[in-house]
Motif scaffolding. Structure first.
Motif, PDB file in Angstrom:
ATOM      1  N   PRO A   1       0.545   4.380 -11.502  1.00 44.80           N
ATOM      2  CA  PRO A   1      -0.760   3.991 -10.966  1.00 44.80           C
ATOM      3  C   PRO A   1      -1.550   5.186 -10.458  1.00 44.80           C
ATOM      4  O   PRO A   1      -1.011   6.280 -10.250  1.00 44.80           O
TER       5      PRO A   1
ATOM      6  N   TYR B   1      -6.378   2.626 -11.876  1.00 42.90           N
ATOM      7  CA  TYR B   1      -5.411   1.972 -12.769  1.00 42.90           C
ATOM      8  C   TYR B   1      -4.187   1.534 -11.974  1.00 42.90           C
ATOM      9  O   TYR B   1      -3.652   2.290 -11.148  1.00 42.90           O
TER      10      TYR B   1
ATOM     11  N   SER C   1       0.730  -3.280 -14.920  1.00 40.81           N
ATOM     12  CA  SER C   1       0.939  -4.725 -14.834  1.00 40.81           C
ATOM     13  C   SER C   1       2.278  -5.008 -14.180  1.00 40.81           C
ATOM     14  O   SER C   1       3.190  -4.174 -14.192  1.00 40.81           O
TER      15      SER C   1
ATOM     16  N   THR D   1      -5.649  -2.610 -15.587  1.00 38.67           N
ATOM     17  CA  THR D   1      -4.224  -2.563 -15.845  1.00 38.67           C
ATOM     18  C   THR D   1      -3.987  -2.496 -17.344  1.00 38.67           C
ATOM     19  O   THR D   1      -4.927  -2.456 -18.154  1.00 38.67           O
TER      20      THR D   1
END
Length: 440
Positions: A126, A159, A162, A22
């Motif tokens: 993401p 990935y 956050s 992240t």
């Protein structure tokens, strides 16, 4: 692969059980080169990059039209070996443990080149792979030799941005009301008031729905619930939409001429992709459809947007410095420095080609820059980020090995036709959802 270069690969070390990274995380790994004999290298590099792309084709009469687009988030390359006359000075060059440049000539055998990047604290979309589009984050290595085809290898890493710090819109309740007058085979009327506790839910969380139903019709009716996903892809002013029902559930029948309040908790599958609302060329959205199953009549329904959020605890990224992008090359054993970053050390390699002497040890920083916020400051709320192209909230201390993201690698902005929705602010992770035309 030539007979001289037996193999080349790039690998990375997982930092958690989910094998995800992240914002702010360190990602360390090794470039592994195996050669059959003494080899002279023109350059050897490792690159980290992230991008989104979409592509599909449509038939218009006898013509096939291809729709495609790309969006680049970052692309940063650093070299273990390079010839000065083949590359500019805008790339970092790593050094060996003694502080000398890596040798451009390697002996026969297996050689390991360790490296470490730190991901920027910006909120990128993401990892995602859909029917006609994807978002990928990769580590790539390239070996160039004179008068030879370059040898390349890459590895994708997963990935996840956050968690959102705070967004009142995601935590606010949602309400909807629907009335319907029955005709033909069913007489009377039905009405329903539906509300949910909020719009944003984490993976695995329960989605609580409160339904107040007034059945003044001549038949019993059932409240039903459907959570479905919408994948939207945009290119050249066109939009391609895919919808898919994730699950359906139903409640107990409500008899005619009665009023009933029903509470239903719908489990959100932990395997879902989180909502993607900050990518210009693709969107992943979710909708909750609540409807009444009325026999011999069209079903009244209410739809709510649902935002699937990242899990609250993904990694130790919160302890990272607020830098934009960093590259470090630590020694393979990870014990050369007294206070290494919080990440797994690289395994001791064979014939390790070591650490860059030009990079300072972890914890060594330049003097503070007064215009930057205090250490540990998480950055401004997402809604306060300015227009795309803003490089993200820097930290007060810039590490001595700081490598900033070039401006051309920031999120791109392009003009779109009126048929495509306006782009979201790249750094406002979960803005107000626009209403797109639904497909049944």
């Amino acid at each position: 692969m030539s007979l001289t270069v037996k193999s080349i690969s790039v690998i990375y070390n997982p930092i958690n059980q989910n094998n995800t990274f992240t914002s702010g995380d360190f990602i360390s790994g090794q470039v592994i080169l195996d050669v059959a004999k003494d080899t002279k290298m023109q350059s050897l590099s490792v690159k980290i990059k992230g991008k989104a792309e979409v592509c599909w084709s449509e038939r218009h009469g006898k013509t096939t039209v291809v729709y495609s687009d790309k969006e680049k988030y970052y692309s940063v390359e650093t070299f273990f070996v390079r010839e000065e006359n083949t590359h500019g000075n805008d790339h970092e060059t790593l050094k060996d443990p003694s502080g000398q440049p890596y040798s451009s000539v390697v002996a026969a055998g297996r050689h390991v080149y360790p490296f470490t990047f730190q991901l920027p604290l910006q909120h990128f979309p993401p990892t995602f792979k859909g029917s006609v589009g994807k978002i990928v984050y990769t580590l790539e290595t390239k070996l160039s030799r004179s008068m030879r085809i370059s040898s390349k290898a890459k590895a994708e890493f997963h990935y996840v941005p956050s968690p959102v710090v705070s967004n009142p819109e995601l935590m606010a309740p949602q309400y909807g009301t629907k009335d319907k007058q029955m005709k033909l085979f069913t007489s009377g009327s039905v009405s329903m008031n539906i509300n949910t506790e909020k719009m944003g839910y984490c993976l695995g969380e329960g989605l609580k729905v409160l339904a107040e139903v007034q059945n003044n019709s001549s038949r019993a009716i059932k409240p039903k619930y459907c959570l479905y996903e919408k994948h939207s892809f945009f290119a050249r002013g066109k939009r391609k939409l895919h919808t898919h029902d994730l699950f359906k559930e139903e409640g107990e029948p409500i008899e005619q001429n009665s009023r009933k309040t029903v509470t239903k908790v719908l489990p959100i599958p932990p395997s879902l992709t989180i909502s993607i609302l900050n990518c210009r060329i693709l969107k992943v959205e979710y909708r909750l459809r609540v409807y009444l199953d009325v026999p011999y009549a069209s079903d009244p329904e209410i739809k709510f947007p649902i935002v699937i959020l990242p899990l609250q605890s993904l990694s130790a990224a919160s302890s990272a410095t607020n830098s934009d992008f960093q590259i470090r090359n630590y020694p393979a054993g990870g014990n050369a420095y007294p206070n290494p970053p919080s990440m797994p050390p690289s395994a001791p390699p064979l014939n390790a080609v070591g650490q860059s002497g030009q990079f300072a040890a972890p914890g060594h920083y330049r003097p503070p820059l007064s215009q930057f916020p205090a250490p540990g400051y998480p950055g401004p709320p997402l809604s306060q980020f300015p227009a795309p192209g803003y490089p993200g909230p820097p930290g007060q201390f810039a590490p001595s090995n700081y490598v900033g993201l070039p401006a051309q690698f920031g999120p791109s902005v392009s003009h779109q036709s009126d048929s495509a929705p306006p782009p979201y602010l790249e750094y406002q992770l979960y803005p107000q959802l626009p209403e797109h035309p639904e497909k049944s």
